[in-house]
Design a protein around this motif. Structure first.
Motif, PDB file in Angstrom:
ATOM      1  N   THR A 189       0.785  -1.235   0.000  1.00  0.00           N
ATOM      2  CA  THR A 189       0.000   0.000   0.000  1.00  0.00           C
ATOM      3  C   THR A 189       0.818   1.287   0.000  1.00  0.00           C
ATOM      4  O   THR A 189       0.385   2.296  -0.555  1.00  0.00           O
ATOM      5  N   ASP A 190       1.985   1.307   0.628  1.00  0.00           N
ATOM      6  CA  ASP A 190       2.628   2.574   0.996  1.00  0.00           C
ATOM      7  C   ASP A 190       3.737   3.031   0.059  1.00  0.00           C
ATOM      8  O   ASP A 190       4.537   3.898   0.404  1.00  0.00           O
ATOM      9  N   ASN A 191       3.796   2.478  -1.141  1.00  0.00           N
ATOM     10  CA  ASN A 191       4.899   2.842  -2.033  1.00  0.00           C
ATOM     11  C   ASN A 191       4.749   4.239  -2.621  1.00  0.00           C
ATOM     12  O   ASN A 191       3.641   4.714  -2.888  1.00  0.00           O
ATOM     13  N   SER A 192       5.873   4.897  -2.816  1.00  0.00           N
ATOM     14  CA  SER A 192       5.904   6.068  -3.689  1.00  0.00           C
ATOM     15  C   SER A 192       5.992   5.570  -5.120  1.00  0.00           C
ATOM     16  O   SER A 192       6.194   4.370  -5.368  1.00  0.00           O
ATOM     17  N   GLY A 193       5.854   6.479  -6.090  1.00  0.00           N
ATOM     18  CA  GLY A 193       5.935   6.052  -7.482  1.00  0.00           C
ATOM     19  C   GLY A 193       5.842   7.215  -8.437  1.00  0.00           C
ATOM     20  O   GLY A 193       5.514   8.344  -8.039  1.00  0.00           O
ATOM     21  N   VAL A 194       6.136   6.949  -9.677  1.00  0.00           N
ATOM     22  CA  VAL A 194       6.141   8.017 -10.678  1.00  0.00           C
ATOM     23  C   VAL A 194       4.726   8.447 -11.035  1.00  0.00           C
ATOM     24  O   VAL A 194       3.774   7.667 -10.911  1.00  0.00           O
ATOM     25  N   ASN A 195       4.613   9.690 -11.486  1.00  0.00           N
ATOM     26  CA  ASN A 195       3.355  10.160 -12.055  1.00  0.00           C
ATOM     27  C   ASN A 195       3.460  10.152 -13.580  1.00  0.00           C
ATOM     28  O   ASN A 195       4.479   9.725 -14.144  1.00  0.00           O
ATOM     29  N   VAL A 196       2.411  10.601 -14.255  1.00  0.00           N
ATOM     30  CA  VAL A 196       2.399  10.558 -15.714  1.00  0.00           C
ATOM     31  C   VAL A 196       3.496  11.434 -16.304  1.00  0.00           C
ATOM     32  O   VAL A 196       4.179  11.046 -17.256  1.00  0.00           O
ATOM     33  N   ALA A 197       3.702  12.609 -15.726  1.00  0.00           N
ATOM     34  CA  ALA A 197       4.738  13.507 -16.239  1.00  0.00           C
ATOM     35  C   ALA A 197       6.120  12.863 -16.151  1.00  0.00           C
ATOM     36  O   ALA A 197       6.948  13.001 -17.062  1.00  0.00           O
ATOM     37  N   ALA A 198       6.386  12.149 -15.068  1.00  0.00           N
ATOM     38  CA  ALA A 198       7.673  11.458 -14.925  1.00  0.00           C
ATOM     39  C   ALA A 198       7.786  10.309 -15.922  1.00  0.00           C
ATOM     40  O   ALA A 198       8.868  10.050 -16.476  1.00  0.00           O
ATOM     41  N   THR A 199       6.685   9.623 -16.170  1.00  0.00           N
ATOM     42  CA  THR A 199       6.679   8.553 -17.165  1.00  0.00           C
ATOM     43  C   THR A 199       6.978   9.113 -18.539  1.00  0.00           C
ATOM     44  O   THR A 199       7.768   8.538 -19.314  1.00  0.00           O
ATOM     45  N   GLU A 200       6.393  10.250 -18.864  1.00  0.00           N
ATOM     46  CA  GLU A 200       6.667  10.919 -20.137  1.00  0.00           C
ATOM     47  C   GLU A 200       8.123  11.373 -20.204  1.00  0.00           C
ATOM     48  O   GLU A 200       8.750  11.307 -21.276  1.00  0.00           O
ATOM     49  N   GLY A 219      -3.654   4.011  -6.396  1.00  0.00           N
ATOM     50  CA  GLY A 219      -4.804   4.837  -6.750  1.00  0.00           C
ATOM     51  C   GLY A 219      -4.816   5.253  -8.206  1.00  0.00           C
ATOM     52  O   GLY A 219      -4.215   4.603  -9.071  1.00  0.00           O
ATOM     53  N   LYS A 220      -5.479   6.366  -8.493  1.00  0.00           N
ATOM     54  CA  LYS A 220      -5.695   6.825  -9.866  1.00  0.00           C
ATOM     55  C   LYS A 220      -4.385   7.097 -10.593  1.00  0.00           C
ATOM     56  O   LYS A 220      -4.251   6.789 -11.786  1.00  0.00           O
ATOM     57  N   VAL A 221      -3.404   7.667  -9.895  1.00  0.00           N
ATOM     58  CA  VAL A 221      -2.135   7.991 -10.545  1.00  0.00           C
ATOM     59  C   VAL A 221      -1.498   6.737 -11.130  1.00  0.00           C
ATOM     60  O   VAL A 221      -0.999   6.730 -12.260  1.00  0.00           O
ATOM     61  N   ASN A 222      -1.530   5.651 -10.378  1.00  0.00           N
ATOM     62  CA  ASN A 222      -0.951   4.400 -10.854  1.00  0.00           C
ATOM     63  C   ASN A 222      -1.650   3.912 -12.121  1.00  0.00           C
ATOM     64  O   ASN A 222      -0.996   3.450 -13.068  1.00  0.00           O
ATOM     65  N   LEU A 223      -2.965   4.010 -12.168  1.00  0.00           N
ATOM     66  CA  LEU A 223      -3.713   3.584 -13.352  1.00  0.00           C
ATOM     67  C   LEU A 223      -3.364   4.451 -14.560  1.00  0.00           C
ATOM     68  O   LEU A 223      -3.216   3.952 -15.686  1.00  0.00           O
ATOM     69  N   LEU A 224      -3.204   5.748 -14.336  1.00  0.00           N
ATOM     70  CA  LEU A 224      -2.860   6.656 -15.430  1.00  0.00           C
ATOM     71  C   LEU A 224      -1.439   6.406 -15.937  1.00  0.00           C
ATOM     72  O   LEU A 224      -1.164   6.570 -17.131  1.00  0.00           O
ATOM     73  N   VAL A 225      -0.541   6.014 -15.042  1.00  0.00           N
ATOM     74  CA  VAL A 225       0.821   5.666 -15.470  1.00  0.00           C
ATOM     75  C   VAL A 225       0.785   4.441 -16.376  1.00  0.00           C
ATOM     76  O   VAL A 225       1.491   4.382 -17.393  1.00  0.00           O
ATOM     77  N   HIS A 226      -0.022   3.446 -16.041  1.00  0.00           N
ATOM     78  CA  HIS A 226      -0.165   2.284 -16.909  1.00  0.00           C
ATOM     79  C   HIS A 226      -0.675   2.689 -18.295  1.00  0.00           C
ATOM     80  O   HIS A 226      -0.150   2.231 -19.320  1.00  0.00           O
TER      81      HIS A 226
END
Length: 228
Positions: free
Chosen positions: A138-149, A170-177
């Motif tokens: 549950t507690d991981n940090s991670g990239v957002n869409v801008a970082a993926t780009e 959450g939503k950010v993870n789905l958008l990164v996918h």
């Protein structure tokens, strides 16, 4: 050469992604049973494993992101043996987003450029801090869409992270996918031991998937290889 193992160990009931089936690993036949079956000639033990294709350290196939994406059995093997670097992002708070500014600062600190046609591994410290406790899921940090780009713009074929998902839960993870499908890159999840790569410069990353027909992902034995 020096080989650094970046793969989580698989065992019965290994922590798996929430909502995915558990990893089941057990004895199929003991040495004693096999010995008896062979007419007391020789005993050969065997085990069985049942798991999701996203179990343990794995690479997501583009098919995971959308029906138009390649399944794992068609994913180019050329993308599985590539130059790589590892970035130190352990200062990022749990559940926080990692943006382009954080990536750029980490690259400058590492002192090595992002390898075009290669990979970038993100050491957030999440596995070392939380595995195998419930916070690992549950507690991981991670990239957002801008970082993926940002990563895709520097020519990587994929990136990897030491948690179960590339973005925060959450939503950010789905958008990164979704962004990975749009940008024609993918990512590797549930890496470990990335701390051993920090400060060591460029390496060769190897992570070959199983040839699962129409698979949406595959476990890999991920390693970093350093020339000595």
């Amino acid at each position: 050469m020096k080989i650094v193992d970046l793969s989580r160990e698989l065992y019965h009931r290994t922590p798996s992604y929430p909502g995915h089936p558990p990893i089941i690993h057990g004895i199929w036949k003991t040495h004693e049973e096999s010995f008896a079956d062979s007419g007391n000639v020789y005993g050969l033990s065997s085990m069985f494993i049942s798991m999701a294709d996203h179990g343990g350290t794995h690479i997501d196939a583009p098919r995971h992101f959308g029906k138009s994406g390649q399944p794992i059995n068609e994913y180019p093997l050329e993308n599985c043996i590539v130059p790589g670097i590892c970035l130190d992002l352990r200062h990022i708070a749990p559940r926080a987003e990692i943006g382009p500014n954080e990536l750029e600062a980490a690259v400058n600190k590492a002192g090595v450029p992002v390898p075009k046609g290669g990979t970038v591994l993100l050491c957030t410290g999440h596995h070392e801090r939380t595995f195998p406790r419930k916070e690992y899921a549950t507690d991981n940090s991670g990239v957002n869409v801008a970082a993926t780009e940002w990563l895709a713009g520097r020519g990587v074929v994929h990136f990897g992270i030491d948690s179960m998902r590339p973005g925060p839960d959450g939503k950010v993870n789905l958008l990164v996918h979704k962004a990975c499908l749009d940008l024609d890159i993918t990512h590797i999840e549930s890496l470990c031991n990335l701390e051993a790569l920090l400060g060591r410069g460029r390496f060769t990353f190897i992570g070959l998937p199983l040839k699962w027909r129409d698979g949406t992902a595959s476990p890999i034995r991920a390693v970093a290889v350093f020339d000595m």
